[in-house]
Design a protein around this motif. Structure first.
Motif, mmCIF file in Angstrom:
data_model
loop_
_atom_site.group_PDB
_atom_site.id
_atom_site.type_symbol
_atom_site.label_atom_id
_atom_site.label_comp_id
_atom_site.label_asym_id
_atom_site.label_seq_id
_atom_site.Cartn_x
_atom_site.Cartn_y
_atom_site.Cartn_z
ATOM 1 N N GLY A 121 0.787 -1.228 0.000
ATOM 2 C CA GLY A 121 0.000 0.000 0.000
ATOM 3 C C GLY A 121 0.818 1.276 0.000
ATOM 4 N N THR A 122 2.129 1.138 -0.087
ATOM 5 C CA THR A 122 3.014 2.301 -0.149
ATOM 6 C C THR A 122 2.979 2.862 -1.564
ATOM 7 N N SER A 123 2.839 4.175 -1.673
ATOM 8 C CA SER A 123 2.715 4.767 -3.000
ATOM 9 C C SER A 123 3.631 5.970 -3.181
ATOM 10 N N VAL A 124 3.779 6.340 -4.446
ATOM 11 C CA VAL A 124 4.469 7.556 -4.849
ATOM 12 C C VAL A 124 3.671 8.116 -6.022
ATOM 13 N N ALA A 125 3.410 9.427 -5.977
ATOM 14 C CA ALA A 125 2.531 10.057 -6.954
ATOM 15 C C ALA A 125 3.275 11.048 -7.844
ATOM 16 N N VAL A 126 2.646 11.372 -8.934
ATOM 17 C CA VAL A 126 3.120 12.341 -9.923
ATOM 18 C C VAL A 126 4.503 11.941 -10.449
ATOM 19 N N VAL A 127 4.586 10.713 -10.902
ATOM 20 C CA VAL A 127 5.855 10.168 -11.390
ATOM 21 C C VAL A 127 6.076 10.399 -12.882
ATOM 22 N N GLU A 128 5.056 10.884 -13.598
ATOM 23 C CA GLU A 128 5.086 10.880 -15.061
ATOM 24 C C GLU A 128 6.172 11.745 -15.694
ATOM 25 N N HIS A 129 6.510 12.886 -15.122
ATOM 26 C CA HIS A 129 7.545 13.722 -15.736
ATOM 27 C C HIS A 129 8.922 13.088 -15.577
ATOM 28 N N LEU A 130 9.193 12.543 -14.419
ATOM 29 C CA LEU A 130 10.457 11.842 -14.199
ATOM 30 C C LEU A 130 10.538 10.594 -15.074
ATOM 31 N N MET A 131 9.455 9.838 -15.138
ATOM 32 C CA MET A 131 9.454 8.616 -15.955
ATOM 33 C C MET A 131 9.629 8.929 -17.439
ATOM 34 N N ALA A 132 9.058 10.031 -17.904
ATOM 35 C CA ALA A 132 9.233 10.437 -19.306
ATOM 36 C C ALA A 132 10.699 10.747 -19.595
ATOM 37 N N ALA A 133 11.358 11.421 -18.648
ATOM 38 C CA ALA A 133 12.783 11.719 -18.821
ATOM 39 C C ALA A 133 13.595 10.427 -18.893
ATOM 40 N N LEU A 134 13.301 9.486 -17.996
ATOM 41 C CA LEU A 134 14.023 8.211 -17.996
ATOM 42 C C LEU A 134 13.821 7.465 -19.305
ATOM 43 N N CYS A 135 12.584 7.414 -19.763
ATOM 44 C CA CYS A 135 12.277 6.716 -21.009
ATOM 45 C C CYS A 135 12.989 7.385 -22.188
ATOM 46 N N GLY A 136 12.888 8.691 -22.271
ATOM 47 C CA GLY A 136 13.500 9.418 -23.373
ATOM 48 C C GLY A 136 15.011 9.286 -23.432
ATOM 49 N N LEU A 137 15.637 9.134 -22.273
ATOM 50 C CA LEU A 137 17.096 9.009 -22.217
ATOM 51 C C LEU A 137 17.566 7.555 -22.164
ATOM 52 N N GLY A 138 16.623 6.610 -22.211
ATOM 53 C CA GLY A 138 16.979 5.190 -22.256
ATOM 54 C C GLY A 138 17.438 4.620 -20.930
ATOM 55 N N ILE A 139 17.029 5.216 -19.815
ATOM 56 C CA ILE A 139 17.422 4.722 -18.485
ATOM 57 C C ILE A 139 16.420 3.660 -18.050
ATOM 58 N N ASP A 140 16.886 2.435 -17.846
ATOM 59 C CA ASP A 140 15.978 1.366 -17.408
ATOM 60 C C ASP A 140 16.449 0.657 -16.139
ATOM 61 N N ASN A 141 17.513 1.140 -15.530
ATOM 62 C CA ASN A 141 17.987 0.650 -14.226
ATOM 63 C C ASN A 141 18.340 1.863 -13.372
ATOM 64 N N LEU A 142 17.550 2.081 -12.303
ATOM 65 C CA LEU A 142 17.759 3.249 -11.469
ATOM 66 C C LEU A 142 17.043 3.051 -10.143
ATOM 67 N N LEU A 143 17.665 3.482 -9.063
ATOM 68 C CA LEU A 143 17.023 3.516 -7.760
ATOM 69 C C LEU A 143 16.780 4.984 -7.430
ATOM 70 N N ILE A 144 15.534 5.314 -7.137
ATOM 71 C CA ILE A 144 15.149 6.694 -6.849
ATOM 72 C C ILE A 144 14.734 6.790 -5.392
ATOM 73 N N ASP A 145 15.576 7.384 -4.578
ATOM 74 C CA ASP A 145 15.226 7.634 -3.179
ATOM 75 C C ASP A 145 14.380 8.892 -3.124
ATOM 76 N N ILE A 146 13.262 8.825 -2.429
ATOM 77 C CA ILE A 146 12.383 9.977 -2.266
ATOM 78 C C ILE A 146 11.912 10.018 -0.818
#
Length: 124
Positions: free
Chosen positions: A67-92
């Motif tokens: 039930g743990t969530s993180v919201a409004v991820v779409e801008h960060l995810m778009a950057a990752l996709c556009g730059l070809g990043i598919d392995n990353l740990l995001i501390d928030i």
């Protein structure tokens, strides 16, 4: 993945709460994962995967089996996709990715400053 860790901070557009992100390099096969540093270890990792999407109203929310969530991820995810990043740990340190300038540009700049690192296998 990226060559070295990168940090940014801002405010969540919906919550108004400050949030700090640390993008960390990850091993091949890791995939992209968010780790909520404000919550108990072991229940705080959320895979950035289509199967983790639980809400798309006013932004994309990812939720794990605890039930743990993180919201409004779409801008960060778009950057990752556009730059070809598919392995990353995001501390928030909160429940919402900071809005920054409302686009992916700040995240793209942050990632490019950290440097891209090619790996032998795609994310998991």
């Amino acid at each position: 993945t990226i060559s070295r860790a990168a940090l940014c901070a801002g405010v969540g557009v919906h919550s108004g709460e400050k949030a700090r992100l640390v993008l960390r390099p990850a091993e091949a096969g890791h995939g992209v994962k968010f780790r909520r540093t404000d919550l108990t270890e072991g229940r705080n990792v959320i895979a950035a995967h289509a199967l983790s999407v639980t809400d798309t109203r006013l932004g994309t929310t990812l939720t794990n089996d605890h039930g743990t969530s993180v919201a409004v991820v779409e801008h960060l995810m778009a950057a990752l996709c556009g730059l070809g990043i598919d392995n990353l740990l995001i501390d928030i340190d909160g429940p919402e990715v900071p809005i920054m300038d409302g686009s992916s540009a700040v995240f793209c700049d942050l990632i490019l400053q950290a440097g891209l690192k090619a790996q032998s296998a795609a994310g998991g």
